[in-house]
Design a protein around this motif. Structure first.
Motif, PDB file in Angstrom:
ATOM      1  N   LYS A   1      50.780  22.143  39.291  1.00  0.00           N
ATOM      2  CA  LYS A   1      49.428  21.816  38.827  1.00  0.00           C
ATOM      3  C   LYS A   1      48.400  21.804  39.953  1.00  0.00           C
ATOM      4  CE  LYS A   1      50.850  19.139  34.793  1.00  0.00           C
ATOM      5  NZ  LYS A   1      50.782  17.818  34.120  1.00  0.00           N
ATOM      6  N   LYS A   2      48.848  21.639  41.186  1.00  0.00           N
ATOM      7  CA  LYS A   2      47.921  21.526  42.310  1.00  0.00           C
ATOM      8  C   LYS A   2      47.946  22.732  43.237  1.00  0.00           C
ATOM      9  CE  LYS A   2      47.930  16.474  42.492  1.00  0.00           C
ATOM     10  NZ  LYS A   2      48.181  15.282  43.322  1.00  0.00           N
ATOM     11  N   LYS A   3      49.027  23.497  43.246  1.00  0.00           N
ATOM     12  CA  LYS A   3      49.173  24.606  44.188  1.00  0.00           C
ATOM     13  C   LYS A   3      49.196  25.944  43.456  1.00  0.00           C
ATOM     14  CE  LYS A   3      51.561  22.233  47.955  1.00  0.00           C
ATOM     15  NZ  LYS A   3      52.775  22.208  48.811  1.00  0.00           N
ATOM     16  N   CYS A   4      48.638  26.950  44.141  1.00  0.00           N
ATOM     17  CA  CYS A   4      48.599  28.308  43.587  1.00  0.00           C
ATOM     18  C   CYS A   4      48.857  29.295  44.731  1.00  0.00           C
ATOM     19  CB  CYS A   4      47.248  28.573  42.942  1.00  0.00           C
ATOM     20  SG  CYS A   4      47.075  30.234  42.273  1.00  0.00           S
ATOM     21  N   SER A   5      49.817  30.182  44.548  1.00  0.00           N
ATOM     22  CA  SER A   5      50.118  31.189  45.568  1.00  0.00           C
ATOM     23  C   SER A   5      49.276  32.435  45.310  1.00  0.00           C
ATOM     24  CB  SER A   5      51.606  31.551  45.548  1.00  0.00           C
ATOM     25  OG  SER A   5      51.954  32.140  44.319  1.00  0.00           O
ATOM     26  N   LEU A   6      48.788  33.040  46.389  1.00  0.00           N
ATOM     27  CA  LEU A   6      47.903  34.207  46.304  1.00  0.00           C
ATOM     28  C   LEU A   6      48.465  35.305  47.188  1.00  0.00           C
ATOM     29  CD1 LEU A   6      45.075  34.873  44.997  1.00  0.00           C
ATOM     30  CD2 LEU A   6      44.120  34.413  47.238  1.00  0.00           C
ATOM     31  N   THR A   7      48.702  36.471  46.608  1.00  0.00           N
ATOM     32  CA  THR A   7      49.231  37.616  47.356  1.00  0.00           C
ATOM     33  C   THR A   7      48.326  38.822  47.149  1.00  0.00           C
ATOM     34  OG1 THR A   7      50.662  38.179  45.489  1.00  0.00           O
ATOM     35  CG2 THR A   7      51.638  36.875  47.256  1.00  0.00           C
ATOM     36  N   GLU A   8      48.066  39.530  48.253  1.00  0.00           N
ATOM     37  CA  GLU A   8      47.226  40.731  48.183  1.00  0.00           C
ATOM     38  C   GLU A   8      48.087  41.913  47.761  1.00  0.00           C
ATOM     39  OE1 GLU A   8      44.283  43.436  51.021  1.00  0.00           O
ATOM     40  OE2 GLU A   8      45.069  41.514  51.744  1.00  0.00           O
ATOM     41  N   ILE A   9      47.663  42.588  46.710  1.00  0.00           N
ATOM     42  CA  ILE A   9      48.434  43.729  46.196  1.00  0.00           C
ATOM     43  C   ILE A   9      47.745  45.054  46.484  1.00  0.00           C
ATOM     44  CG2 ILE A   9      49.654  42.436  44.436  1.00  0.00           C
ATOM     45  CD1 ILE A   9      47.594  43.217  42.412  1.00  0.00           C
ATOM     46  N   GLY A  10      46.509  45.011  46.972  1.00  0.00           N
ATOM     47  CA  GLY A  10      45.822  46.231  47.363  1.00  0.00           C
ATOM     48  C   GLY A  10      45.305  47.030  46.169  1.00  0.00           C
ATOM     49  N   PRO A  11      44.493  48.024  46.457  1.00  0.00           N
ATOM     50  CA  PRO A  11      44.018  48.431  47.779  1.00  0.00           C
ATOM     51  C   PRO A  11      42.904  47.517  48.283  1.00  0.00           C
ATOM     52  CG  PRO A  11      43.013  49.799  46.089  1.00  0.00           C
ATOM     53  CD  PRO A  11      43.964  48.888  45.379  1.00  0.00           C
ATOM     54  N   GLY A  12      42.576  47.681  49.563  1.00  0.00           N
ATOM     55  CA  GLY A  12      41.486  46.923  50.154  1.00  0.00           C
ATOM     56  C   GLY A  12      40.638  47.830  51.029  1.00  0.00           C
ATOM     57  N   PHE A  13      39.349  47.564  51.076  1.00  0.00           N
ATOM     58  CA  PHE A  13      38.445  48.376  51.901  1.00  0.00           C
ATOM     59  C   PHE A  13      37.158  47.601  52.152  1.00  0.00           C
ATOM     60  CE2 PHE A  13      38.215  49.687  47.449  1.00  0.00           C
ATOM     61  CZ  PHE A  13      36.875  49.489  47.140  1.00  0.00           C
ATOM     62  N   THR A  14      36.330  48.151  53.020  1.00  0.00           N
ATOM     63  CA  THR A  14      35.053  47.543  53.381  1.00  0.00           C
ATOM     64  C   THR A  14      33.934  48.521  53.061  1.00  0.00           C
ATOM     65  OG1 THR A  14      36.134  46.363  55.191  1.00  0.00           O
ATOM     66  CG2 THR A  14      33.728  46.446  55.234  1.00  0.00           C
ATOM     67  N   LEU A  15      32.891  48.025  52.414  1.00  0.00           N
ATOM     68  CA  LEU A  15      31.725  48.819  52.055  1.00  0.00           C
ATOM     69  C   LEU A  15      30.515  48.365  52.864  1.00  0.00           C
ATOM     70  CD1 LEU A  15      32.021  48.776  48.150  1.00  0.00           C
ATOM     71  CD2 LEU A  15      32.602  50.681  49.634  1.00  0.00           C
ATOM     72  N   GLN A  16      29.714  49.328  53.287  1.00  0.00           N
ATOM     73  CA  GLN A  16      28.427  49.030  53.921  1.00  0.00           C
ATOM     74  C   GLN A  16      27.353  49.895  53.273  1.00  0.00           C
ATOM     75  OE1 GLN A  16      28.100  49.785  58.130  1.00  0.00           O
ATOM     76  NE2 GLN A  16      26.401  48.352  58.376  1.00  0.00           N
ATOM     77  N   LEU A  17      26.322  49.238  52.747  1.00  0.00           N
ATOM     78  CA  LEU A  17      25.279  49.948  52.009  1.00  0.00           C
ATOM     79  C   LEU A  17      24.452  50.831  52.943  1.00  0.00           C
ATOM     80  CD1 LEU A  17      23.822  50.207  49.208  1.00  0.00           C
ATOM     81  CD2 LEU A  17      22.263  48.450  50.044  1.00  0.00           C
ATOM     82  N   ILE A  18      24.289  52.093  52.548  1.00  0.00           N
ATOM     83  CA  ILE A  18      23.433  53.027  53.286  1.00  0.00           C
ATOM     84  C   ILE A  18      22.066  53.111  52.619  1.00  0.00           C
ATOM     85  CG2 ILE A  18      23.132  55.419  54.031  1.00  0.00           C
ATOM     86  CD1 ILE A  18      26.185  55.636  54.149  1.00  0.00           C
ATOM     87  N   ASN A  19      22.038  53.355  51.319  1.00  0.00           N
ATOM     88  CA  ASN A  19      20.766  53.387  50.608  1.00  0.00           C
ATOM     89  C   ASN A  19      20.975  53.038  49.138  1.00  0.00           C
ATOM     90  OD1 ASN A  19      21.649  55.811  49.305  1.00  0.00           O
ATOM     91  ND2 ASN A  19      20.885  57.009  51.012  1.00  0.00           N
ATOM     92  N   LEU A  20      19.864  52.692  48.489  1.00  0.00           N
ATOM     93  CA  LEU A  20      19.844  52.346  47.074  1.00  0.00           C
ATOM     94  C   LEU A  20      18.677  53.083  46.446  1.00  0.00           C
ATOM     95  CD1 LEU A  20      20.836  49.785  44.943  1.00  0.00           C
ATOM     96  CD2 LEU A  20      18.455  49.322  45.317  1.00  0.00           C
ATOM     97  N   LYS A  21      18.973  53.913  45.441  1.00  0.00           N
ATOM     98  CA  LYS A  21      17.933  54.710  44.778  1.00  0.00           C
ATOM     99  C   LYS A  21      17.831  54.272  43.329  1.00  0.00           C
ATOM    100  CE  LYS A  21      18.499  58.810  47.690  1.00  0.00           C
ATOM    101  NZ  LYS A  21      18.814  60.253  47.733  1.00  0.00           N
ATOM    102  N   VAL A  22      16.604  54.030  42.905  1.00  0.00           N
ATOM    103  CA  VAL A  22      16.332  53.563  41.545  1.00  0.00           C
ATOM    104  C   VAL A  22      15.555  54.651  40.820  1.00  0.00           C
ATOM    105  CG1 VAL A  22      15.339  51.731  40.149  1.00  0.00           C
ATOM    106  CG2 VAL A  22      16.236  51.208  42.421  1.00  0.00           C
ATOM    107  N   PHE A  23      16.049  55.045  39.645  1.00  0.00           N
ATOM    108  CA  PHE A  23      15.396  56.081  38.847  1.00  0.00           C
ATOM    109  C   PHE A  23      14.871  55.542  37.519  1.00  0.00           C
ATOM    110  CE2 PHE A  23      18.772  58.130  41.312  1.00  0.00           C
ATOM    111  CZ  PHE A  23      18.005  59.000  42.055  1.00  0.00           C
ATOM    112  N   PHE A  24      15.121  54.269  37.252  1.00  0.00           N
ATOM    113  CA  PHE A  24      14.800  53.706  35.940  1.00  0.00           C
ATOM    114  C   PHE A  24      13.305  53.741  35.665  1.00  0.00           C
ATOM    115  CE2 PHE A  24      15.930  51.289  32.283  1.00  0.00           C
ATOM    116  CZ  PHE A  24      14.911  50.394  32.070  1.00  0.00           C
ATOM    117  N   PHE A  25      12.506  53.205  36.604  1.00  0.00           N
ATOM    118  CA  PHE A  25      11.068  53.116  36.386  1.00  0.00           C
ATOM    119  C   PHE A  25      10.398  54.489  36.489  1.00  0.00           C
ATOM    120  CE2 PHE A  25      12.331  48.910  37.917  1.00  0.00           C
ATOM    121  CZ  PHE A  25      11.891  48.146  36.856  1.00  0.00           C
TER     122      PHE A  25
END
Length: 308
Positions: A270-294
């Motif tokens: 009830k108090k403990k929970c085990s957490l395991t990474e199953i993948g995949p994993g990666f890092t994102l870095q934003l270059i640009n954001l383009k909006v076409f809605f308006f």
């Protein structure tokens, strides 16, 4: 041979650290004299450290509470950004979120249907990366690029009522380097750099990866652009998670780097929970954001005016 002069405790106590540092930096050009001044400053700092330790020991013996200083981090020392979401602009953000491109998803009116593709003649690393993404995000469909253009693939995706279009591009080493995420039909489109990719098949865990809907944890997106990106990333996963799968998809933003992780959790008690990474994993870095809605609606409005 010259004899080294011994410095007494009284002389060390008289040392002014700030003044000696200024003199050694700007006024003294002789290296030996500079070293003498730096040595005195070093001894003064050692003495101050010893005094602080002795004061702490005395306070502990007398049961006096000791004030703990907060550690200096990059987040604490950062300059305040005016684009951050605060109490004043929170109401404006709530009104804007009701009419943006992702409002139907958060009203639980649409489910994510994703089409993903790559560059022409993709390498085995890119195909493997796309394959592992299909285990993370449900309702994803891989469309081989072949000789089709991007315009043709996007138009066909809109006709088939897909909600998101993802494109994976490669770098010099023929490995995934860029990721484009486009919300259909009106955008926005975000471009990211892909780094620190770890594949699920390299993990030593024996946990089976199911295709049940995962839970989503998105944190530390505190600006207006961050809120927009957060809402777009949320649309990659179905709105209603299936808790039987016990899977969590994490997007954590720190210093403009978005860390993606895929976890499987299990309750030990009830108090403990085990957490395991199953993948995949990666890092994102934003270059640009383009909006076409308006732009789309302004163009459509001009056509109506011209017609009448």
């Amino acid at each position: 041979m010259t004899k080294e002069k011994k410095i007494t405790i009284d002389e060390i106590e008289k040392v002014d650290v700030d003044r000696y540092n200024e003199i050694s930096r700007f006024n003294v050009k002789n290296k030996n004299k500079k070293n003498v001044l730096k040595g005195k400053v070093y001894l003064k700092k050692l003495m101050l450290k010893k005094q602080k330790k002795e004061e702490k020991k005395k306070k502990k013996k007398l049961n006096i509470p000791i004030e703990k200083k907060e550690p200096k981090t990059i987040e604490n020392q950062a300059i305040f950004d005016t684009n951050k979401i605060g109490v004043e602009n929170k109401n404006f953000l709530i009104n804007e979120n009701c009419i943006d491109e992702f409002s139907n998803y958060f009203k639980n009116k649409t489910e994510p249907n994703i089409v993903i593709t790559s560059i022409k003649k993709a390498s085995k690393y890119t195909i493997l990366f796309i394959k592992e993404l299909s285990f993370v995000f449900p309702n994803i469909f891989y469309e081989p690029r072949n000789n089709h253009s991007i315009d043709f693939l996007i138009s066909s995706a809109i006709e088939n009522k897909f909600t998101t279009f993802i494109l994976i591009e490669e770098g010099i080493k023929k490995k995934p380097k860029y990721m484009f995420i486009c919300t259909l039909p009106y955008g926005p489109t975000t471009k990211y750099t892909l780094t620190n990719i770890s594949y699920a098949h390299t993990k030593t865990t024996d946990i089976e990866i199911t295709k049940l809907h995962p839970e989503v944890y998105i944190s530390n997106f505190n600006t207006f652009i961050g809120e927009r990106i957060k809402r777009q990333l949320h649309t990659l996963v179905p709105y209603n998670p299936q808790y039987k799968g016990q899977k969590v998809v994490v997007f954590y933003n720190q210093r403009d780097f978005i860390f993606f992780r895929h976890y499987k959790y299990n309750f030990v008690n009830k108090k403990k929970c085990s957490l395991t990474e199953i993948g995949p994993g990666f890092t994102l870095q934003l270059i640009n954001l383009k909006v076409f809605f308006f732009f789309f609606f302004s163009f459509y409005f001009l056509i109506i005016l011209f017609h009448f």
